[in-house]
Design an enzyme around this catalytic site. Structure first.
Site: not given
Ligand code: BG6
Length: 492
Positions: A341, A245, A240, A187, A221, A182-183
């Site tokens: 979004k 996240h 998503d 952070k 976002e 989970d990216h």
């Molecule tokens: C992704 C989603 O996992 O995370 C995107 O699929 C989203 O829709 C993005 O924009 C947000 O990540 P970050 O790191 O740009 O905040």
């Protein structure tokens, strides 16, 4: 390291730039080989050059992560020297036979000790089949060195599919071979939540229902769905962003102190948080979809006008919901979450609202200006921490005003350019799974939103679109808090 999806966007935008940054900072292992696999016919040189060109363009444009104007060619050639490309269809067993002999060759020439990390930078329909094919070719066997698999998001689409995918993957791999990414956990500011809470004696005593009134988590976002209409139409904002996240941010904020800072101890405490959360019901959630509007003085189109989106789509691009964590620390302290979004700006924060002073000693005039006490963990952009409290204004009268103490990352630390995947890649090469999701964590998260997902399969009662691009979301979002006598913080 083997990347499936070598020609894809993720490889180009994040994985290879992160490997390049690791090379620059001397953190890439000395014995390393990077093998790209994808279905399109290409060769090592073409692959390498395309990646180099992209990295160079990004650096020249001075975009986000890169402060340098040119790339460090020495570091690049070190990384480039480790690369090789294999073209092959993921559905064809011959691809894996070819990969196996290529790996054996590289293993010998680069002295890799039999270790391999398989990174699935591919659409999620390939996750299960790829694990099966790797196992079929006996590439997952740890007879020499370790063998690990990195699985990207989305890990399932709901509770049932996440369980099915876990079953499928764990039939061939043991849990400690699986790294579910989970990216958000890459952070720095997200990792810093643990430092703030557990490296200081100051906060923990007030980090509970005695002193905290509620918590707001915002992931706003400004971007729309970009070119991902097809993906988004089957996904929506809830799937998503929320069980992955946003829930990671909640888990970091709400978890109990782990007994040690190792993967099992930390993941255990994070999983506990979602075990204590009730399934969210539709009455405690709001969905929205953006219409056309203006962001940063630019006109933007409605969701339904985006490419690959149905003209009558009721897929949500905005979610707000209330979570209740039923444990001793948090009972009665709601966590309000929102993400969307095409909101006014990119802004991610965790805002902790403390309870009011038990007695207001100052006159009624002052009472009007006394503001709420907040601790704000600013995740992105302008990474930092802000504490808001009341102070006396200078002068003979006892007049109050709200002030703030600010910590900003950039004032204290020099941060090497990073795309956010560096720590994650480094950790899975080291075998440290602290920042990765365990099977039960993933399932517990899906369980919390499962009733909502099912309810939202039906069209909303409200007319969509219900918020204009560039505004903070649908009106009903305010009601969600107003009925509890609270209000959202503005998205600044
Ligand atoms: C992704 C989603 O996992 O995370 C995107 O699929 C989203 O829709 C993005 O924009 C947000 O990540 P970050 O790191 O740009 O905040």
């Amino acid at each position: 390291m083997v990347i499936f999806g070598a020609s894809g966007d993720l490889t180009k935008r994040l994985i290879v730039p992160a490997l390049y940054n690791l090379t620059k900072s001397g953190l890439l292992p000395q014995q390393f080989a990077l093998i790209g696999v994808d279905h399109n016919p290409s060769d090592t040189n073409t692959w390498r050059n395309a990646l180099h060109d992209f990295l160079e363009q990004t650096a020249k444009a001075g975009r986000g992560e890169f402060e340098a104007q040119a790339i460090d060619e020495q570091a690049w050639s070190r990384l480039a020297g480790t690369m090789s490309y294999l073209s092959g269809d993921f559905a064809d067993p011959a691809t894996f036979t070819k990969l196996k002999s290529h790996l054996e060759e590289r293993d010998r020439s680069d002295r890799l000790n039999g270790c391999a990390l398989f990174y699935m930078a591919v659409p999620d329909r390939f996750f299960g089949p790829l694990v099966e094919s790797l196992a079929g070719a006996r590439l997952t066997e740890e007879s020499g060195g370790w063998r690990r698999v990195v699985i990207e998001k989305p890990f399932g689409h709901d509770l049932q599919s996440a369980k099915a995918l876990n079953d499928r993957v764990l039939r061939h791999l043991s849990e400690d071979q699986v790294f579910r990414i989970d990216h958000f956990l890459g952070k720095e500011t997200v990792q810093n939540i643990m430092a703030l809470r557990f490296a200081n004696g100051l906060f923990e005593p007030i980090w509970n229902r005695d002193r905290i009134d509620h918590v707001q988590v915002t992931v706003a976002e400004a971007i729309g769905i970009e070119r991902r209409g097809k993906f988004y139409e089957t996904t929506g904002a809830l799937r998503d962003m929320v069980p992955n996240h946003l829930f990671q941010l909640v888990a970091m904020t709400a978890m109990e102190p782990p007994v040690a800072f190792d993967a099992e101890s930390v993941r255990e405490k994070k999983a506990d948080v979602f075990r204590a959360v009730h399934q969210v019901q539709p009455a405690d959630a709001v969905r929205g979809q953006y219409g056309s509007g203006t962001i940063d003085n630019e006109k933007v189109r409605a969701y339904r006008e985006e490419p690959d989106v149905a003209a009558n789509s009721f897929v949500e691009t905005y979610v707000a919901l209330k979570l209740c964590i039923d444990n001793w620390r948090w009972a009665g302290v709601p966590f309000y979450l929102r993400t969307g979004k095409r909101l006014p700006k990119r802004w991610t924060e965790i805002a902790i609202r403390f309870k009011d002073a038990p007695l207001m000693l100052f006159g009624s005039e002052s009472a009007n200006v006394v503001k709420d006490n907040w601790l704000i963990l600013q995740i992105q952009p302008d990474e930092g921490i802000r504490l808001k409290f009341n102070a006396k204004q200078p002068g003979p009268e006892m007049a109050l005003d709200a002030v703030a103490m600010d910590f900003r990352y950039k004032d204290w630390f020099h941060q090497a350019p990073a795309v956010g995947y560096e720590t994650l890649l480094y950790d899975c090469m080291q075998g440290d799974a602290t920042l990765f999701q365990r099977a039960d964590q993933v399932e517990a998260s899906w369980r919390v939103v499962d009733a909502l997902i099912r309810a939202w399969n039906a069209p909303p009662e409200e007319v969509f679109p219900n918020y204009a691009a560039g505004t903070p979301g649908p009106k009903a979002t305010d009601t969600l808090l107003a009925r509890d006598g609270r209000a959202w913080r503005p998205i600044r």
